[in-house]
Design an enzyme around this catalytic site. Structure first.
Site, PDB file in Angstrom:
ATOM      1  N   ALA A 187     -71.206 -26.610 -27.963  1.00 42.94           N
ATOM      2  CA  ALA A 187     -71.128 -27.361 -29.328  1.00 42.94           C
ATOM      3  C   ALA A 187     -72.886 -27.844 -29.641  1.00 42.94           C
ATOM      4  O   ALA A 187     -72.696 -28.219 -30.661  1.00 42.94           O
ATOM      5  CB  ALA A 187     -70.382 -29.177 -28.894  1.00 42.94           C
ATOM      6  N   TYR A 189     -59.241 -28.952 -35.373  1.00 41.83           N
ATOM      7  CA  TYR A 189     -58.799 -26.741 -36.239  1.00 41.83           C
ATOM      8  C   TYR A 189     -58.944 -26.040 -34.486  1.00 41.83           C
ATOM      9  O   TYR A 189     -59.207 -26.485 -34.159  1.00 41.83           O
ATOM     10  CB  TYR A 189     -60.932 -27.373 -36.269  1.00 41.83           C
ATOM     11  CG  TYR A 189     -61.447 -25.760 -36.962  1.00 41.83           C
ATOM     12  CD1 TYR A 189     -61.420 -25.816 -38.329  1.00 41.83           C
ATOM     13  CD2 TYR A 189     -62.179 -24.837 -35.740  1.00 41.83           C
ATOM     14  CE1 TYR A 189     -61.739 -24.970 -39.010  1.00 41.83           C
ATOM     15  CE2 TYR A 189     -62.154 -23.923 -37.071  1.00 41.83           C
ATOM     16  CZ  TYR A 189     -61.906 -24.194 -38.760  1.00 41.83           C
ATOM     17  OH  TYR A 189     -63.070 -22.780 -39.073  1.00 41.83           O
ATOM     18  N   GLU A 204     -56.166 -39.062 -35.184  1.00 43.08           N
ATOM     19  CA  GLU A 204     -55.843 -38.081 -34.999  1.00 43.08           C
ATOM     20  C   GLU A 204     -55.320 -37.234 -35.571  1.00 43.08           C
ATOM     21  O   GLU A 204     -53.677 -37.962 -34.851  1.00 43.08           O
ATOM     22  CB  GLU A 204     -56.807 -37.618 -33.708  1.00 43.08           C
ATOM     23  CG  GLU A 204     -57.282 -36.168 -33.574  1.00 43.08           C
ATOM     24  CD  GLU A 204     -57.926 -35.735 -32.142  1.00 43.08           C
ATOM     25  OE1 GLU A 204     -59.373 -36.841 -32.306  1.00 43.08           O
ATOM     26  OE2 GLU A 204     -58.027 -34.474 -31.583  1.00 43.08           O
ATOM     27  N   GLY A 242     -64.369 -25.692 -28.176  1.00 44.10           N
ATOM     28  CA  GLY A 242     -63.393 -25.141 -29.083  1.00 44.10           C
ATOM     29  C   GLY A 242     -62.960 -24.347 -27.579  1.00 44.10           C
ATOM     30  O   GLY A 242     -63.376 -23.976 -27.386  1.00 44.10           O
ATOM     31  N   ALA A 292     -58.993 -23.419 -32.546  1.00 48.00           N
ATOM     32  CA  ALA A 292     -60.850 -22.930 -32.516  1.00 48.00           C
ATOM     33  C   ALA A 292     -60.987 -21.192 -32.799  1.00 48.00           C
ATOM     34  O   ALA A 292     -59.783 -20.190 -32.527  1.00 48.00           O
ATOM     35  CB  ALA A 292     -60.909 -22.406 -30.534  1.00 48.00           C
ATOM     36  N   HIS A 301     -62.806 -31.352 -37.923  1.00 49.58           N
ATOM     37  CA  HIS A 301     -63.377 -30.964 -37.041  1.00 49.58           C
ATOM     38  C   HIS A 301     -63.494 -29.613 -36.770  1.00 49.58           C
ATOM     39  O   HIS A 301     -63.019 -29.560 -37.684  1.00 49.58           O
ATOM     40  CB  HIS A 301     -61.984 -30.852 -35.703  1.00 49.58           C
ATOM     41  CG  HIS A 301     -61.502 -32.545 -35.544  1.00 49.58           C
ATOM     42  ND1 HIS A 301     -61.106 -32.211 -33.888  1.00 49.58           N
ATOM     43  CD2 HIS A 301     -61.853 -33.585 -35.478  1.00 49.58           C
ATOM     44  CE1 HIS A 301     -60.860 -33.983 -33.481  1.00 49.58           C
ATOM     45  NE2 HIS A 301     -61.088 -33.934 -34.496  1.00 49.58           N
ATOM     46  N   GLN A 358     -61.865 -37.339 -24.297  1.00 49.89           N
ATOM     47  CA  GLN A 358     -60.848 -36.637 -23.884  1.00 49.89           C
ATOM     48  C   GLN A 358     -59.858 -38.108 -23.333  1.00 49.89           C
ATOM     49  O   GLN A 358     -60.332 -38.703 -23.608  1.00 49.89           O
ATOM     50  CB  GLN A 358     -60.765 -35.437 -22.364  1.00 49.89           C
ATOM     51  CG  GLN A 358     -59.992 -35.038 -22.528  1.00 49.89           C
ATOM     52  CD  GLN A 358     -58.851 -34.370 -23.505  1.00 49.89           C
ATOM     53  OE1 GLN A 358     -57.875 -35.201 -24.286  1.00 49.89           O
ATOM     54  NE2 GLN A 358     -59.310 -33.395 -23.847  1.00 49.89           N
ATOM     55  N   LYS A 413     -76.446 -33.403 -25.743  1.00 50.76           N
ATOM     56  CA  LYS A 413     -75.127 -32.932 -27.396  1.00 50.76           C
ATOM     57  C   LYS A 413     -75.624 -34.657 -28.104  1.00 50.76           C
ATOM     58  O   LYS A 413     -75.523 -34.388 -29.331  1.00 50.76           O
ATOM     59  CB  LYS A 413     -74.394 -32.211 -26.381  1.00 50.76           C
ATOM     60  CG  LYS A 413     -73.264 -32.523 -27.972  1.00 50.76           C
ATOM     61  CD  LYS A 413     -71.775 -32.000 -26.843  1.00 50.76           C
ATOM     62  CE  LYS A 413     -70.796 -32.638 -26.716  1.00 50.76           C
ATOM     63  NZ  LYS A 413     -69.738 -32.039 -25.857  1.00 50.76           N
ATOM     64  N   HIS A 440     -65.969 -32.402 -17.895  1.00 49.74           N
ATOM     65  CA  HIS A 440     -64.720 -31.393 -18.349  1.00 49.74           C
ATOM     66  C   HIS A 440     -64.804 -29.794 -17.302  1.00 49.74           C
ATOM     67  O   HIS A 440     -65.602 -30.295 -16.517  1.00 49.74           O
ATOM     68  CB  HIS A 440     -66.116 -30.404 -19.133  1.00 49.74           C
ATOM     69  CG  HIS A 440     -65.278 -29.508 -20.352  1.00 49.74           C
ATOM     70  ND1 HIS A 440     -65.126 -28.149 -20.201  1.00 49.74           N
ATOM     71  CD2 HIS A 440     -64.705 -29.037 -21.488  1.00 49.74           C
ATOM     72  CE1 HIS A 440     -64.347 -27.122 -20.957  1.00 49.74           C
ATOM     73  NE2 HIS A 440     -64.152 -28.027 -21.880  1.00 49.74           N
TER      74      HIS A 440
HETATM   75  P1  FAD Z   1     -69.496 -28.412 -24.567  1.00 50.50           P
HETATM   76  O1  FAD Z   1     -70.643 -29.195 -24.874  1.00 50.50           O
HETATM   77  O2  FAD Z   1     -70.239 -27.036 -25.863  1.00 50.50           O
HETATM   78  O3  FAD Z   1     -69.060 -28.181 -23.317  1.00 50.50           O
HETATM   79  C1  FAD Z   1     -68.258 -27.352 -22.747  1.00 50.50           C
HETATM   80  C2  FAD Z   1     -68.325 -27.263 -21.144  1.00 50.50           C
HETATM   81  O4  FAD Z   1     -69.944 -26.307 -21.101  1.00 50.50           O
HETATM   82  C3  FAD Z   1     -68.917 -28.426 -20.930  1.00 50.50           C
HETATM   83  O5  FAD Z   1     -68.670 -27.927 -19.222  1.00 50.50           O
HETATM   84  C4  FAD Z   1     -70.527 -28.522 -20.865  1.00 50.50           C
HETATM   85  O6  FAD Z   1     -71.250 -29.410 -19.659  1.00 50.50           O
HETATM   86  C5  FAD Z   1     -71.131 -26.707 -20.732  1.00 50.50           C
HETATM   87  N1  FAD Z   1     -72.193 -26.792 -21.440  1.00 50.50           N
HETATM   88  C6  FAD Z   1     -72.714 -27.770 -22.648  1.00 50.50           C
HETATM   89  N2  FAD Z   1     -74.063 -27.459 -22.799  1.00 50.50           N
HETATM   90  C7  FAD Z   1     -74.402 -26.475 -22.163  1.00 50.50           C
HETATM   91  C8  FAD Z   1     -75.730 -26.247 -21.814  1.00 50.50           C
HETATM   92  N3  FAD Z   1     -77.041 -26.115 -22.269  1.00 50.50           N
HETATM   93  N4  FAD Z   1     -75.624 -24.905 -20.449  1.00 50.50           N
HETATM   94  C9  FAD Z   1     -74.533 -25.158 -19.861  1.00 50.50           C
HETATM   95  N5  FAD Z   1     -73.602 -25.334 -19.993  1.00 50.50           N
HETATM   96  C10 FAD Z   1     -73.503 -26.606 -20.626  1.00 50.50           C
HETATM   97  N6  FAD Z   1     -60.104 -28.173 -29.280  1.00 50.50           N
HETATM   98  C11 FAD Z   1     -60.199 -27.415 -30.278  1.00 50.50           C
HETATM   99  O7  FAD Z   1     -60.547 -26.163 -30.758  1.00 50.50           O
HETATM  100  N7  FAD Z   1     -60.248 -28.096 -31.835  1.00 50.50           N
HETATM  101  C12 FAD Z   1     -60.591 -29.634 -31.614  1.00 50.50           C
HETATM  102  O8  FAD Z   1     -60.286 -29.726 -33.133  1.00 50.50           O
HETATM  103  C13 FAD Z   1     -60.517 -30.356 -30.603  1.00 50.50           C
HETATM  104  N8  FAD Z   1     -60.453 -31.629 -30.957  1.00 50.50           N
HETATM  105  C14 FAD Z   1     -61.189 -32.308 -29.313  1.00 50.50           C
HETATM  106  C15 FAD Z   1     -61.753 -33.288 -29.782  1.00 50.50           C
HETATM  107  C16 FAD Z   1     -61.544 -34.603 -28.951  1.00 50.50           C
HETATM  108  C17 FAD Z   1     -62.147 -35.672 -28.945  1.00 50.50           C
HETATM  109  C18 FAD Z   1     -62.170 -33.714 -27.478  1.00 50.50           C
HETATM  110  C19 FAD Z   1     -62.585 -34.321 -26.296  1.00 50.50           C
HETATM  111  C20 FAD Z   1     -61.691 -32.452 -27.102  1.00 50.50           C
HETATM  112  C21 FAD Z   1     -61.692 -31.480 -28.398  1.00 50.50           C
HETATM  113  N9  FAD Z   1     -61.048 -29.567 -28.044  1.00 50.50           N
HETATM  114  C22 FAD Z   1     -60.902 -29.097 -29.452  1.00 50.50           C
HETATM  115  C23 FAD Z   1     -60.984 -29.968 -27.273  1.00 50.50           C
HETATM  116  C24 FAD Z   1     -62.531 -29.057 -27.037  1.00 50.50           C
HETATM  117  O9  FAD Z   1     -63.112 -28.048 -27.656  1.00 50.50           O
HETATM  118  C25 FAD Z   1     -62.302 -28.444 -24.979  1.00 50.50           C
HETATM  119  O10 FAD Z   1     -62.715 -29.284 -24.606  1.00 50.50           O
HETATM  120  C26 FAD Z   1     -63.710 -27.311 -25.231  1.00 50.50           C
HETATM  121  O11 FAD Z   1     -64.239 -26.454 -24.081  1.00 50.50           O
HETATM  122  C27 FAD Z   1     -64.575 -28.302 -25.126  1.00 50.50           C
HETATM  123  O12 FAD Z   1     -65.539 -28.477 -26.155  1.00 50.50           O
HETATM  124  P2  FAD Z   1     -66.808 -29.313 -26.172  1.00 50.50           P
HETATM  125  O13 FAD Z   1     -67.113 -29.802 -27.205  1.00 50.50           O
HETATM  126  O14 FAD Z   1     -66.957 -30.528 -25.021  1.00 50.50           O
HETATM  127  O15 FAD Z   1     -67.962 -27.958 -25.204  1.00 50.50           O
END
Ligand code: FAD
Length: 289
Positions: free
Chosen positions: A125, A49, A17, A108, A51, A77, A175, A165, A149
């Site tokens: 996401a 990317y 990455e 993000g 956010a 991303h 992570q 998801k 998370h």
């Molecule tokens: P989500 O899946 O949306 O989850 C976020 C929170 O919402 C979690 O607590 C989840 O349990 C909760 N949730 C999900 N769906 C629901 C629902 N339907 N109802 C209620 N709660 C829900 N960040 C960046 O900005 N740019 C990047 O390029 C980037 N790359 C990453 C790559 C990896 C491998 C990882 C692990 C993280 C990366 N991140 C990046 C960080 C990530 O964007 C953050 O951790 C962000 O806070 C959560 O992203 P997520 O995709 O897990 O979100």
């Protein structure tokens, strides 16, 4: 075959990455890093990317450059925060036109100035996964958080949302973490929810003790006392790096032993630690045919 889902179906993947460079100097340095890592024949590389679209052009430029100028499969991303559907559709059209077939769909973290960027059409996401999946053009990865998370109300909710998801995506990347049991527990908990899609462990070798402590705090990862002790024994940054590479090499070999479908390295845009881990694991000779 350049879809990550197909690569995972064919065997273990080893991926790297990068983050998009901020200026000309860091762009040159990333170009050098990619050139140094290409001989390891990574299965794919991914580019982060900012956010809210803060690195929209820079991420696209690196992803498209990798697709055009190297033999490596890229993954772009993309985040929900600060984006409306038309913007996401534009970005996806652009990647499709450039032959990019892999998207990492992420929540993000909202940038400080999100209020100025207008509303987002996506909350989680999973909303973005659905949009990307509707194109039928991409293999889709999602983020997983072995130690839960930080925004999840509890472990069960975290796993439920991840399972939902992942059911609509092809694979997850985690992570970073330092204890193999965090990965094994995550995979078992997903299996209990009938999700057996591949979960790639994210590996962050310690090359700088202060930086890793800060990142662990932000991501909700635990920095175990035994890791802190192993690193704090040394003042010389070269010794810290050496120990960091040793610890990461052991974690990688334990993860592969535990059945991980591959390894995803957070390179921080540097090649040395990843190359050393590859050598320690005997992967360099495995990959170079
Ligand atoms: P989500 O899946 O949306 O989850 C976020 C929170 O919402 C979690 O607590 C989840 O349990 C909760 N949730 C999900 N769906 C629901 C629902 N339907 N109802 C209620 N709660 C829900 N960040 C960046 O900005 N740019 C990047 O390029 C980037 N790359 C990453 C790559 C990896 C491998 C990882 C692990 C993280 C990366 N991140 C990046 C960080 C990530 O964007 C953050 O951790 C962000 O806070 C959560 O992203 P997520 O995709 O897990 O979100």
């Amino acid at each position: 075959m350049t879809r990550v889902a197909d690569l995972l179906g064919a065997g273990r993947t080893f991926s790297f990455e990068f983050f998009p460079p901020k200026d000309d100097a860091t762009q040159l340095s990333l170009g050098r890093t990619i050139a140094e890592l290409e001989p390891l024949q990574p299965s794919f590389v991914s580019v982060t990317y900012g956010a809210g679209g803060t690195t929209r052009e820079r991420t696209r430029n690196v992803v498209n450059w990798v697709a055009k100028e190297t033999a490596i499969t890229p993954m772009a991303h993309l985040t929900c925060q600060g984006h409306v559907r038309t913007e996401i559709a534009d970005i996806l059209d652009g990647y499709q036109a450039a032959g990019v077939e892999n998207i990492m769909a992420l929540g993000g973290d909202p940038p400080a100035d999100l209020a100025d960027r207008g509303p987002s059409d996506y909350r989680y996401a999973s909303d973005l996964v659905a949009e990307v999946a509707a194109t039928g053009a991409f293999s889709i990865g999602v983020a997983a958080h072995p130690e839960v998370h930080p925004a999840s109300p509890d472990r069960a909710a975290d796993r439920r949302h991840l399972a939902a998801k992942l059911a609509a995506a092809d694979f997850a990347v985690t992570q970073f973490f330092f204890e193999v049991r965090h990965y094994v527990d995550l995979v078992n908990e997903l299996a209990d929810l009938d999700v057996t899609k591949p979960v790639l462990p994210g590996i962050m070798p310690i090359t700088n003790a202060k930086q890793i402590a800060r990142m662990a705090r932000l991501s909700g990862a635990e920095l175990p006392a035994w890791v802190v002790e192993a690193v704090e024994r040394y003042d010389d940054p070269a010794d810290v790096r050496r120990v960091g590479v040793e610890l990461a090499s052991k974690l990688c070999s334990d993860l592969l032993e535990a059945g991980a479908p591959g390894l995803h390295f957070y390179t921080m845009n540097r090649s040395t630690a990843t190359r050393e881990i590859y050598a320690n694991l005997g992967l360099a000779s495995l990959r170079v045919s």
